[in-house]
Write an enzyme that holds these catalytic residues in place. Structure first.
Site, PDB file in Angstrom:
ATOM      1  N   ILE A  81       0.869  -1.171   0.000  1.00 41.80           N
ATOM      2  CA  ILE A  81       0.000   0.000   0.000  1.00 41.80           C
ATOM      3  C   ILE A  81       0.907   1.222   0.000  1.00 41.80           C
ATOM      4  O   ILE A  81       2.050   1.164   0.448  1.00 41.80           O
ATOM      5  CB  ILE A  81      -0.997   0.013   1.185  1.00 41.80           C
ATOM      6  CG1 ILE A  81      -0.279  -0.171   2.520  1.00 41.80           C
ATOM      7  CG2 ILE A  81      -2.071  -1.041   0.999  1.00 41.80           C
ATOM      8  CD1 ILE A  81      -1.240  -0.119   3.720  1.00 41.80           C
ATOM      9  N   ASP A  82       0.413   2.314  -0.544  1.00 44.07           N
ATOM     10  CA  ASP A  82       1.244   3.493  -0.743  1.00 44.07           C
ATOM     11  C   ASP A  82       1.706   4.096   0.584  1.00 44.07           C
ATOM     12  O   ASP A  82       1.102   3.867   1.643  1.00 44.07           O
ATOM     13  CB  ASP A  82       0.468   4.553  -1.525  1.00 44.07           C
ATOM     14  CG  ASP A  82       0.007   4.052  -2.884  1.00 44.07           C
ATOM     15  OD1 ASP A  82       0.732   3.228  -3.470  1.00 44.07           O
ATOM     16  OD2 ASP A  82      -1.067   4.472  -3.339  1.00 44.07           O
ATOM     17  N   LYS A  83       2.758   4.903   0.502  1.00 44.18           N
ATOM     18  CA  LYS A  83       3.332   5.548   1.680  1.00 44.18           C
ATOM     19  C   LYS A  83       2.267   6.259   2.509  1.00 44.18           C
ATOM     20  O   LYS A  83       2.209   6.101   3.737  1.00 44.18           O
ATOM     21  CB  LYS A  83       4.405   6.554   1.245  1.00 44.18           C
ATOM     22  CG  LYS A  83       4.975   7.396   2.379  1.00 44.18           C
ATOM     23  CD  LYS A  83       5.976   8.421   1.865  1.00 44.18           C
ATOM     24  CE  LYS A  83       6.471   9.304   3.002  1.00 44.18           C
ATOM     25  NZ  LYS A  83       7.432  10.337   2.515  1.00 44.18           N
ATOM     26  N   ARG A 121      -6.837   5.282  -6.266  1.00 39.52           N
ATOM     27  CA  ARG A 121      -6.567   6.699  -6.472  1.00 39.52           C
ATOM     28  C   ARG A 121      -6.779   7.095  -7.935  1.00 39.52           C
ATOM     29  O   ARG A 121      -7.382   8.133  -8.235  1.00 39.52           O
ATOM     30  CB  ARG A 121      -5.148   7.022  -6.021  1.00 39.52           C
ATOM     31  CG  ARG A 121      -4.908   6.765  -4.539  1.00 39.52           C
ATOM     32  CD  ARG A 121      -3.434   6.700  -4.197  1.00 39.52           C
ATOM     33  NE  ARG A 121      -2.756   7.952  -4.479  1.00 39.52           N
ATOM     34  CZ  ARG A 121      -1.428   8.096  -4.505  1.00 39.52           C
ATOM     35  NH1 ARG A 121      -0.645   7.043  -4.296  1.00 39.52           N
ATOM     36  NH2 ARG A 121      -0.893   9.267  -4.749  1.00 39.52           N
ATOM     37  N   THR A 177      -0.990   5.874   2.405  1.00 35.89           N
ATOM     38  CA  THR A 177      -2.184   5.070   2.680  1.00 35.89           C
ATOM     39  C   THR A 177      -1.866   4.240   3.910  1.00 35.89           C
ATOM     40  O   THR A 177      -0.784   3.690   4.033  1.00 35.89           O
ATOM     41  CB  THR A 177      -2.515   4.135   1.507  1.00 35.89           C
ATOM     42  OG1 THR A 177      -2.801   4.925   0.347  1.00 35.89           O
ATOM     43  CG2 THR A 177      -3.720   3.264   1.813  1.00 35.89           C
TER      44      THR A 177
END
Length: 305
Positions: free
Chosen positions: A139-141, A240, A143
């Protein structure tokens, strides 16, 4: 031990390096640099012949990739703050905080979740090489929320297969711009690398993969909506990109939302809320929920008042 991966190519002609980036970055979390290195090391064959990165794949080509044995790990253990909400001999489920990068990259080997895992966990799967031990999906930084980590190679292989077959239920909560009119919806739009900005993904028919996001409105505000999102595929930045595509970008998203959102220090209001899957070894059904972070609720209260 080296690992062998095979693909049967059935699409329009494309360079082998571009195709493997599409396959391996999603399925195995390999970086573009690492994939190019594998090709240079003559570990990629097409129809049993070694090829270089300029080879153009043709329909019915058979591709064989030999993943090298992991090198000595240079990533150092660090005491990083994150919660382990489940652990057994094969897997972990962790609750990643906002602002924490999942894995190191060349030139940036510290301060990541992987550094923290190495500090706290004795054994992690080695399939993803020296910079991403144990990492099955990301998962993104900016998120936060739930993430599965593999402790053994066997568990890792099964989990990757489950992800590819959509056997892991992943539910997110997103706070988005605008009032979403439909109570429920489905976004079925292919995602690939942005044509001009390599940091971004985009809805495109060019060198893309099918991506499916289902959403449901949980609450509407004057200028925002709170959504539940379920992804049937796991493309980079999928939620996103898809929500921006339907003109309801995630609040605080500096890449896909409005310019003023880059000033929001928290980052995007996107939370990995729920995971449901069968254990890769025991097949026992597991279900985990991570409650919305306090910062999320604070922003919701600001919007409501």
């Amino acid at each position: 031990m080296e690992q062998k991966i095979k693909y049967s190519f059935l699409s329009e002609p494309i360079r082998i390096d571009k195709y493997l980036v599409q396959q391996l970055t999603d399925d195995y979390n390999f970086s573009r640099t690492y994939i190019q290195k594998i090709i240079e090391q003559k570990k990629v064959k097409v129809n049993e012949e070694v090829v270089n990165s300029k080879y153009i794949l043709q329909p019915n080509d058979t591709i064989e990739v030999l993943i090298p044995e992991p090198e000595k790990l240079d990533t150092l253990p660090e005491d990083i703050d994150f919660d382990i909400i489940y652990e057994d001999n094969d897997i972990l489920v962790i609750n990643k905080p906002n602002g924490l990068v999942v894995h190191p990259a060349p030139g940036n080997l510290s301060g990541t979740l992987v550094n923290g895992l190495l500090f706290r966990i004795k054994n992690l799967s080695s399939i993803n090489g020296v910079l991403r031990p144990g990492i099955v999906h990301r998962i993104d930084k900016n998120t936060n929320g739930l993430l599965i980590v593999a402790k053994t190679d066997n568990a890792h292989k099964v989990l990757v297969k489950m992800l590819g077959e959509n056997k892991i239920y992943k539910e997110y909560i997103a706070l988005v711009h605008g009032v979403v009119e439909s109570n429920k919806g489905l976004i079925d739009a292919p995602i690939g690398r942005h044509r001009t900005d390599r940091k971004k993904m985009a809805v495109t028919e060019v060198n893309s993969k099918r991506a499916i996001t289902k959403f449901e409105v949980l609450k509407r505000f004057t200028k925002h909506s709170l959504l539940k999102c379920v992804i049937d595929t796991g493309r980079t930045h999928q939620i996103r990109v898809h929500l921006s595509y339907i003109n309801h970008p995630v609040l605080g998203d500096s890449l896909y939302s409005y310019k003023e959102d880059s000033k929001i220090e928290y980052g995007q209001y996107l939370h990995a809320h729920k995971l449901v899957f069968n254990h890769p070894i025991t097949n026992k059904k597991l279900e985990f929920v991570s409650e919305i972070p306090d910062e999320f609720n604070v922003r919701i209260n600001m919007i409501e008042n």
